[in-house]
Design a protein around this motif. Structure first.
Motif, PDB file in Angstrom:
ATOM      1  N   SER A 153       1.744   2.665  -3.043  1.00  0.00           N
ATOM      2  CA  SER A 153       1.742   3.109  -1.651  1.00  0.00           C
ATOM      3  C   SER A 153       1.809   1.888  -0.751  1.00  0.00           C
ATOM      4  O   SER A 153       0.959   0.990  -0.833  1.00  0.00           O
ATOM      5  CB  SER A 153       0.478   3.928  -1.351  1.00  0.00           C
ATOM      6  OG  SER A 153       0.442   4.307   0.020  1.00  0.00           O
ATOM      7  N   VAL A 154       2.841   1.835   0.104  1.00  0.00           N
ATOM      8  CA  VAL A 154       3.032   0.742   1.057  1.00  0.00           C
ATOM      9  C   VAL A 154       2.739   1.297   2.443  1.00  0.00           C
ATOM     10  O   VAL A 154       3.497   2.127   2.957  1.00  0.00           O
ATOM     11  CB  VAL A 154       4.464   0.167   0.967  1.00  0.00           C
ATOM     12  CG1 VAL A 154       4.636  -0.978   1.958  1.00  0.00           C
ATOM     13  CG2 VAL A 154       4.768  -0.293  -0.450  1.00  0.00           C
ATOM     14  N   THR A 159      -1.212  -2.475   0.948  1.00  0.00           N
ATOM     15  CA  THR A 159      -0.372  -2.001  -0.154  1.00  0.00           C
ATOM     16  C   THR A 159      -1.279  -1.765  -1.350  1.00  0.00           C
ATOM     17  O   THR A 159      -1.992  -2.678  -1.774  1.00  0.00           O
ATOM     18  CB  THR A 159       0.713  -3.021  -0.510  1.00  0.00           C
ATOM     19  OG1 THR A 159       1.552  -3.242   0.638  1.00  0.00           O
ATOM     20  CG2 THR A 159       1.569  -2.520  -1.654  1.00  0.00           C
TER      21      THR A 159
END
Length: 317
Positions: A153-154, A159
């Motif tokens: 997940s960014v 991150t």
């Protein structure tokens, strides 16, 4: 009439009666006369209720109209979908302007594409051109890459990588592993430039730092360190800073090898000697051998030393 009835009875009983020439001529003349004076000959009365109805009428007609309207609606929807596909993908006489399909299974986007959730096939790869950057932008939403239980997940400020089976990063050109959580095959090393590691639970054989830097372990709540074969803490200087209590548990003994200093400022003390004789109080004194072995001695009176018959040090004080 009687003769005609007799002739009919005779005809029905004995078969057809033969007529004379005169009778036949008279009968033919009467028939022609009747036909010449009959203007309704060949006329059939027409009644619409008695005629055979053709075509779709009633319920069949209504059903036919509904089917035609439904087909028209489907045709309109199909036309709208076709127009949308043509406007988005831009299909023309020369092919598709926004993407390319190759025989190897590669799907190449030739322009900026707006997509929500993408479900690739098994063992699919997402990449860009060799000399160009692959830019993926989320409109006020994080960019999430997920395969099974592994999720990347960014977000705007962080991150995160979550996986139940472990992860590893390697150089695609040299195939060298840069970072891996496989403790059985590779030794755990932080990548260069990474100075801290935030985990909720870690299982490893040892945790070390460089010879020129300190190893700091910080927790917001409670830190529990367990070892199946013992816990060994070694260092030039070991410091414990905590806001609550520190609890050391061992099945046999706790050995502190080195100079041990205990500050008695915060140790509890008794100002009254009556508490030693009461049954509600059981007190112990913490004693230490010359080699650093700690043991306890039950306190039965004031100014009591560490003399005990089961002294683990070997020699009585």
């Amino acid at each position: 009439m009687a003769a005609a009835a007799a002739a009919t009875e005779q005809q029905s009983s004995n078969g057809p009666v033969k007529k004379s020439m005169r009778e036949k001529a008279v009968e033919r003349r009467n028939v022609n006369k009747e036909h010449n004076s009959n203007f309704k000959a060949g006329y059939i009365p027409i009644d619409e209720d008695r005629l055979h109805k053709t075509g779709l009428r009633g319920r069949k007609g209504n059903l036919a109209i509904c089917v035609i309207v439904l087909l028209f609606i489907l045709a309109v929807i199909n036309l709208i979908i076709t127009l949308v596909i043509w406007a988005v993908i831009r299909i023309g006489p020369n092919g598709c302007d926004s993407m390319e399909f190759h025989e190897s299974g590669l799907l190449r986007f030739k322009q900026v594409s707006d997509m929500g959730v993408i479900h690739p096939l098994y063992k699919s790869t997402v990449g860009g051109r060799r000399n160009e950057n692959l830019v993926i932008t989320g409109n006020n939403q994080p960019i999430v890459f997920q395969q099974g239980t592994t999720k990347l997940s960014v977000e705007k400020n962080k991150t995160s990588i979550t996986s139940d089976i472990g992860m590893q990063f390697f150089d695609p050109r040299t195939q060298n592993i840069l970072f891996s959580t496989d403790y059985e095959t590779h030794e755990f090393h932080l990548p260069s430039g990474v100075k801290s590691l935030n985990v909720q639970k870690a299982s490893t054989e040892r945790i070390t730092s460089n010879a020129t830097s300190d190893l700091n372990i910080k927790v917001d709540g409670r830190a529990i360190v367990r070892g199946n074969e013992g816990v060994f803490i070694m260092g030039k200087t070991i410091q414990f800073h905590m806001g609550g209590n520190m609890e050391l548990k061992a099945e046999n003994s706790i050995i502190l090898n080195g100079t041990v200093m205990v500050s008695t400022n915060r140790l509890p003390s008794s100002s009254s000697g009556d508490q030693f004789g009461g049954d509600d109080w059981v007190r112990y004194k913490l004693c230490m051998c010359a080699d650093g072995t700690l043991f306890r001695v039950q306190v039965t009176g004031q100014n009591m030393g560490c003399q005990t018959s089961d002294n683990p040090c070997g020699d009585l004080y």
